[in-house]
Each structure stands twice: as C-alpha cells, then as structure tokens.
Design an enzyme around this catalytic site. Sequence first.
Site, PDB file in Angstrom:
ATOM      1  N   LYS A 158       0.871  -1.186   0.000  1.00 51.10           N
ATOM      2  CA  LYS A 158       0.000   0.000   0.000  1.00 51.10           C
ATOM      3  C   LYS A 158       0.909   1.238   0.000  1.00 51.10           C
ATOM      4  O   LYS A 158       1.138   1.870   1.034  1.00 51.10           O
ATOM      5  CB  LYS A 158      -0.928  -0.034   1.211  1.00 51.10           C
ATOM      6  CG  LYS A 158      -2.038   1.008   1.163  1.00 51.10           C
ATOM      7  CD  LYS A 158      -3.032   0.748   2.286  1.00 51.10           C
ATOM      8  CE  LYS A 158      -3.990   1.903   2.494  1.00 51.10           C
ATOM      9  NZ  LYS A 158      -4.898   2.144   1.400  1.00 51.10           N
TER      10      LYS A 158
HETATM   11  C1  LIG Z   1      -6.556   0.320  -3.862  1.00 52.43           C
HETATM   12  C2  LIG Z   1      -7.278  -0.208  -2.686  1.00 52.43           C
HETATM   13  N1  LIG Z   1      -7.872  -1.412  -2.762  1.00 52.43           N
HETATM   14  C3  LIG Z   1      -8.548  -1.932  -1.725  1.00 52.43           C
HETATM   15  C4  LIG Z   1      -8.668  -1.252  -0.536  1.00 52.43           C
HETATM   16  C5  LIG Z   1      -9.426  -1.861   0.614  1.00 52.43           C
HETATM   17  O1  LIG Z   1      -8.528  -2.301   1.594  1.00 52.43           O
HETATM   18  P1  LIG Z   1      -8.942  -2.338   3.141  1.00 52.43           P
HETATM   19  O2  LIG Z   1     -10.167  -3.168   3.229  1.00 52.43           O
HETATM   20  O3  LIG Z   1      -7.777  -2.947   3.812  1.00 52.43           O
HETATM   21  O4  LIG Z   1      -9.184  -0.937   3.543  1.00 52.43           O
HETATM   22  C6  LIG Z   1      -8.065   0.002  -0.407  1.00 52.43           C
HETATM   23  C7  LIG Z   1      -8.152   0.754   0.850  1.00 52.43           C
HETATM   24  O5  LIG Z   1      -7.252   0.735   1.640  1.00 52.43           O
HETATM   25  C8  LIG Z   1      -7.342   0.533  -1.497  1.00 52.43           C
HETATM   26  O6  LIG Z   1      -6.764   1.726  -1.413  1.00 52.43           O
END
Ligand SMILES: Cc1ncc(COP(=O)(O)O)c(C=O)c1O
Length: 315
Positions: A158
């Site tokens: 991330k």
């Molecule tokens: C690109 C992306 N995909 C998926 C998610 C969903 O991830 P999470 O459920 O860990 O927030 C996020 C958010 O963090 C994101 O930025």
Amino acid sequence: MAVKKSEKIWHNGKFIKWDDATLHVMAHVVHYGSAVFEGVRCYSQPKGPAIFRAQEHMQRLINSAKIYRMEVPYSREELVAATVELVRVNGVSPCYIRPIVLRGYGQLGVNPLESPIEVYIANYEWGRYLGHGSDEGVDVCVSSWNRLAPNTMPAMSKAGANYMNSQLIKMEALLNGYVEGIALDVNGYVSEGSGENLFVVYQGSLYTPPLGNSVLPGITRDVVMQLAKEMSIPLVEQLIPREMLYIADEAFFSGTAAEITPIRSVDKIAVAGGVTGPITKAIQREFFNIVNGAVPDRFHWLTPVPVASAQTVSV
Ligand SMILES: Cc1ncc(COP(=O)(O)O)c(C=O)c1O
C-alpha cells in the site's frame, strides 16, 4: 472536505503537536512518492472507542515497507500500542487513523537508501466515504485506466505512489458523473476500485479477483470472506471478465473507507434492478453489527481504547 485536525500526532515514538508534523519540501517522499501507509477506522461502541483490525493493518504496513526495503524500527505490537495511545490522547471517536512510513529529508537521488525513515500516526474525525446511505448503492463505471501491471508497481504494497493510478481512476469517474471507477488489470480482467476491493454475486456464489489481478490484499476483503464462510455462501477467487459486472445478481465494494458499499449500476447498466441484493445486505448487516458493537466480537477484530473521556462526535 478538509481534515479536522486533532491535537497530537505520533512521530517516531513521541507525541508532537498536529501543526508541528511538517516535512521539508526536499524530502525524498515528496519527489518520488516513497511512502507506505494504512487507513484504519476506530468505531464508537457502547463501551467506548474500538479500533478495527489494528493488528492486521499494522502487519500490512510492515509488509508494504518490507517490499520497498524500508526498515520500520517498531514492531507490529508497538505500532498498535502507539495507535491506541494516540486515540486515547486525542479523545476523538469515531475516527480515521492514518499511519505512514516515509523516506524523509536526506539524499535526493533516486536511491532511497540514504534517506531517513520517518514513522507518523495521525487520527482525525471522519464519516462515510462513498457518500450514500448504507442501503443505497452507488453508480460506477469501468475505468479507461488499467490497474498497476504486475512487476511494475507492486500492488500488494500500500504505497503512496500507487495512488497516482487511483487518482486517475477516481477523477475520470467523478468528472463523468459516477461515484467511483472499477479498474481492469492489464489483461482486461476486473481488478478493483480506486480505493476498494470488489465482490460480485452470481448465481448464489460470491466472486472476487485473486491477488494476482493487481488488487490490494484488503482487510475488509478478508472480513467479507470470513463472514461469507460463516454464512455458508460459496466464495470463489477467480478471474472476473468485465461483462460479469453487467450480468451480476449483486455487486459491492469493500474497504476501510467504503466499508460495505452496494453497487447500483455499472456503466449505467442496473445491477439487480438497482436494489441492494440479499447477500450484500446480509454481509453488510453483520459487518455493521460487529463494528458498532451490536453483537459480540467473535472474530477478535476490535481493539478497545481504554478511555472514559473520549468525546463522541457525530459524523
Ligand atoms: C486500492 C485499494 N484497494 C482496496 C482497498 C481496501 O482495503 P482495506 O479493506 O484494507 O481498507 C483500499 C483501501 O485501503 C485501497 O486503497
């Protein structure tokens, strides 16, 4: 909407004033996007604030950093403890928590290894992301932008820089009158939204793209998978062709910000006649029951914040 500032931010083991958490314009991160971060929610429960899946978020932060050879000088447990303390000190709940590990002010060449690692955790008041009431769905489009290609920008990290791609997807969707865009991967298979994972219900089964389709390993994605298992809803991780979005019985996004957001239409084609379907509703209901403390935390997903005085804000 501007961020509503809290009193303190945690920086490298110490609390500093919100306004003192500044960076030099020549910091490595400003030029090359060299940061990894998390987005975490803290809910207001009857017994007090509770941070949702704090351990999993901090583990993903450490994993994201590891991919980029960034050594985080704190353990997962130390980061969780710092977050609990931050929420307690700032006394704002419900809130959004933003931990970030970045390459700071040092060398300015592309080589990041000479720049210092800085760790910050901030939290602030925050409400619903995709804008609609929880029963309504959102109108979305398939983006003309693809998601990150494998072996270019690692989607399992991330990283701040990945969100340049997300910004293209989001801006295009908003400018064309949609709430969100769904990106396909470089091979044309469904990947994810600009900041959410995606699920499709088709003939009684729940489908979601596997990690190989350039998706973030979402923590809410994992929540949906565990809830589906408990509800005996068949869950299939497989390649999803674009056209499956148009004939889906139901579709929804999952994410820390989006929580569980039903999708009402894709490219102006109604999903399930534009009403939220039964599987989406069941998962959404259980998700909110858990995060709001209406049912016991049987999965141990919540970390309580021991405060008597956290002021509850309405969002
Ligand atoms: C690109 C992306 N995909 C998926 C998610 C969903 O991830 P999470 O459920 O860990 O927030 C996020 C958010 O963090 C994101 O930025």
